[in-house]
Design an enzyme around this catalytic site. Sequence first.
Site, PDB file in Angstrom:
ATOM      1  N   ASN A 275       0.849  -1.199   0.000  1.00  0.00           N
ATOM      2  CA  ASN A 275       0.000   0.000   0.000  1.00  0.00           C
ATOM      3  C   ASN A 275       0.883   1.247   0.000  1.00  0.00           C
ATOM      4  OD1 ASN A 275       0.613   0.757   2.848  1.00  0.00           O
ATOM      5  ND2 ASN A 275      -0.348  -1.219   3.218  1.00  0.00           N
TER       6      ASN A 275
ATOM      7  N   ALA B  78       1.851   1.014  11.679  1.00  0.00           N
ATOM      8  CA  ALA B  78       2.094   0.353  10.389  1.00  0.00           C
ATOM      9  C   ALA B  78       0.797   0.058   9.663  1.00  0.00           C
ATOM     10  CB  ALA B  78       2.861  -0.942  10.626  1.00  0.00           C
TER      11      ALA B  78
ATOM     12  N   ASP C 265      -3.576  -6.407   4.813  1.00  0.00           N
ATOM     13  CA  ASP C 265      -4.563  -7.296   5.445  1.00  0.00           C
ATOM     14  C   ASP C 265      -4.400  -8.740   4.987  1.00  0.00           C
ATOM     15  OD1 ASP C 265      -5.813  -5.457   7.057  1.00  0.00           O
ATOM     16  OD2 ASP C 265      -7.047  -4.687   5.408  1.00  0.00           O
TER      17      ASP C 265
ATOM     18  N   LYS D 257       8.732 -16.526 -11.308  1.00  0.00           N
ATOM     19  CA  LYS D 257       7.790 -15.472 -11.713  1.00  0.00           C
ATOM     20  C   LYS D 257       6.556 -16.122 -12.361  1.00  0.00           C
ATOM     21  CE  LYS D 257       7.598 -11.364 -14.516  1.00  0.00           C
ATOM     22  NZ  LYS D 257       7.857 -11.063 -15.895  1.00  0.00           N
TER      23      LYS D 257
ATOM     24  N   PRO E 208      -1.515 -11.726  10.237  1.00  0.00           N
ATOM     25  CA  PRO E 208      -1.776 -11.557  11.676  1.00  0.00           C
ATOM     26  C   PRO E 208      -2.011 -10.086  11.994  1.00  0.00           C
ATOM     27  CG  PRO E 208       0.562 -11.941  11.262  1.00  0.00           C
ATOM     28  CD  PRO E 208      -0.141 -12.160   9.954  1.00  0.00           C
TER      29      PRO E 208
ATOM     30  N   PHE F 117      -3.723   3.126  15.386  1.00  0.00           N
ATOM     31  CA  PHE F 117      -4.128   4.132  14.417  1.00  0.00           C
ATOM     32  C   PHE F 117      -5.381   3.640  13.719  1.00  0.00           C
ATOM     33  CE2 PHE F 117      -1.404   7.789  13.262  1.00  0.00           C
ATOM     34  CZ  PHE F 117      -0.568   7.738  14.358  1.00  0.00           C
TER      35      PHE F 117
ATOM     36  N   LYS G 252     -12.931   0.543  16.985  1.00  0.00           N
ATOM     37  CA  LYS G 252     -11.649  -0.146  16.771  1.00  0.00           C
ATOM     38  C   LYS G 252     -10.830  -0.182  18.055  1.00  0.00           C
ATOM     39  CE  LYS G 252     -10.219   0.560  12.655  1.00  0.00           C
ATOM     40  NZ  LYS G 252      -9.632   1.256  11.522  1.00  0.00           N
TER      41      LYS G 252
ATOM     42  N   LYS H 185      -9.703  -3.746  19.617  1.00  0.00           N
ATOM     43  CA  LYS H 185      -8.284  -4.118  19.656  1.00  0.00           C
ATOM     44  C   LYS H 185      -7.643  -3.798  21.010  1.00  0.00           C
ATOM     45  CE  LYS H 185      -7.734  -3.771  14.665  1.00  0.00           C
ATOM     46  NZ  LYS H 185      -6.760  -3.866  13.594  1.00  0.00           N
TER      47      LYS H 185
HETATM   48  O1  C5P Z   1      -8.385  -2.689  11.404  1.00  0.00           O
HETATM   49  P1  C5P Z   1      -7.419  -1.680  10.876  1.00  0.00           P
HETATM   50  O2  C5P Z   1      -6.435  -2.242   9.910  1.00  0.00           O
HETATM   51  O3  C5P Z   1      -8.079  -0.440  10.385  1.00  0.00           O
HETATM   52  O4  C5P Z   1      -6.595  -1.242  12.183  1.00  0.00           O
HETATM   53  C1  C5P Z   1      -5.580  -0.309  12.118  1.00  0.00           C
HETATM   54  C2  C5P Z   1      -4.679  -0.462  13.299  1.00  0.00           C
HETATM   55  O5  C5P Z   1      -4.324  -1.827  13.471  1.00  0.00           O
HETATM   56  C3  C5P Z   1      -3.352   0.259  13.125  1.00  0.00           C
HETATM   57  O6  C5P Z   1      -2.902   0.643  14.403  1.00  0.00           O
HETATM   58  C4  C5P Z   1      -2.454  -0.805  12.510  1.00  0.00           C
HETATM   59  O7  C5P Z   1      -1.087  -0.564  12.753  1.00  0.00           O
HETATM   60  C5  C5P Z   1      -2.935  -2.034  13.239  1.00  0.00           C
HETATM   61  N1  C5P Z   1      -2.812  -3.272  12.463  1.00  0.00           N
HETATM   62  C6  C5P Z   1      -1.863  -4.207  12.823  1.00  0.00           C
HETATM   63  N2  C5P Z   1      -1.764  -5.378  12.124  1.00  0.00           N
HETATM   64  C7  C5P Z   1      -2.585  -5.630  11.087  1.00  0.00           C
HETATM   65  C8  C5P Z   1      -3.542  -4.687  10.705  1.00  0.00           C
HETATM   66  C9  C5P Z   1      -3.648  -3.504  11.402  1.00  0.00           C
HETATM   67  O8  C5P Z   1      -1.102  -3.971  13.763  1.00  0.00           O
HETATM   68  N3  C5P Z   1      -2.478  -6.784  10.442  1.00  0.00           N
END
Ligand code: C5P
Length: 408
Positions: free
Chosen positions: A212, A276, A280, A290, A306, A326, A340, A344
């Site tokens: 991204n 970070a 996803d 390749k 994860p 974040f 969120k 979390k």
């Molecule tokens: O659910 P979402 O991706 O919007 O959540 C964002 C937050 O979760 C951020 O703090 C990001 O760094 C963290 N995050 C993470 N590991 C992932 C996905 C998101 O630490 N696989």
Amino acid sequence: MDLKNKKILLVIGGGISAYKSLDLIRLLQRKSCSIKVILTKTGKKFVTSLSISSLSKNRVFEDTFGEKNNGKMDHISLSRWADVIVALPSTANFMSKLSRGSADDLATTVILASDKETFLVPAMNVRMWEHKATQRNLNKLYSYGYKFIGPIDGEMACGEYGKGKMSSPRQIVSYLEKYFKQKDYLKKKNIKATVTTGPTREYIDPVRYISNESSGKQGYEIALELSRLGIKTTLISGPTNINYSKEIKVKKVISGKQMLSEVKKNLPTDIAVCTAAVSDFTPLLKNKQKLKKKLNLSEIKLEKNPDILEFLGKNNRFKPKLLVGFSAETENLLKNSIEKMREKYCDIIIANDVSIKEIGFNSEFNEVIVIDRNGETQKIKKNSKKFVASIIAKKIVNSFLDIKKRLN
Ligand code: C5P
């Protein structure tokens, strides 16, 4: 005690409040600081180098290429010597010069050549302070990472009343005492922070990956600021173009799984800040060769990466005392971010509206809302990521110290 043996480089500029610098030197002397002074050409019109050297017990530095320099480059040695730099009075002209990156005398050259915390103490007439040009310079200076002590409201030397009066020597000393007290405490207690930043790359084959637009800048600036506040900080960074400062320990990773593994290696940590943009999804298998064009796309199988933030929030053994996440959203910013934070198990969530082009991902600027567990919100208006980081880091440290007080 908090200022004992601290090395303070004072830059005395050309404003009527320069006379107060003599009082400041005396107060700092009483606190057993080590003081060196740079006196600018216009500063000399208000105070003499004889009175400064008598009080500071050190020679006064005036010229970039002075005869007394014995071949040493003062602009480098002074900035390396100092723990902090304090510039007073910081006049409208001095602020303007710094905001342009001028280096036409020893004072501006030292500040430009320094990576030490620099506190500017403005003093000027209220109209000059409120002028758009000064306010624009102020914003720019914030964005470069300068910190400000004052100005305050009050009656000025010119007889007018308003904002622009220089903070008193006592106020400056008390500000510096607080700054060093907190920094020394965090250092002494060996408080650790782990910050994740950047994108991750999830390789499909040797040359293609899912990723991204994250630049990693916001997390990097937060890590830098936490470290400046006295916290032992490790930055775990996905691939970015950042030229990392030596002030912080950096672990470079590529994929989300590697990022989690580095985070685990860094546990226990007192504070964790997850900025970070972890991808996803990740391919179930990375192809050794390749992939060919004719491949049926459905053959690329993905699995969920994860969630590092969630892992930390649910970790019974090693849950950080303060967990910060974040939340990048394009709609219902507050509602979604608060959800969120709960999902979390974060203590603080930084809500980021990424639907606005000029802020957020891959931009030099950001605008965020800091939300804590008590539902308190603090908006940080659009500014450089460095400035936004300095406010977030302050909030993190204050919340951490509050939690620590409650636990003790
Ligand atoms: O659910 P979402 O991706 O919007 O959540 C964002 C937050 O979760 C951020 O703090 C990001 O760094 C963290 N995050 C993470 N590991 C992932 C996905 C998101 O630490 N696989």
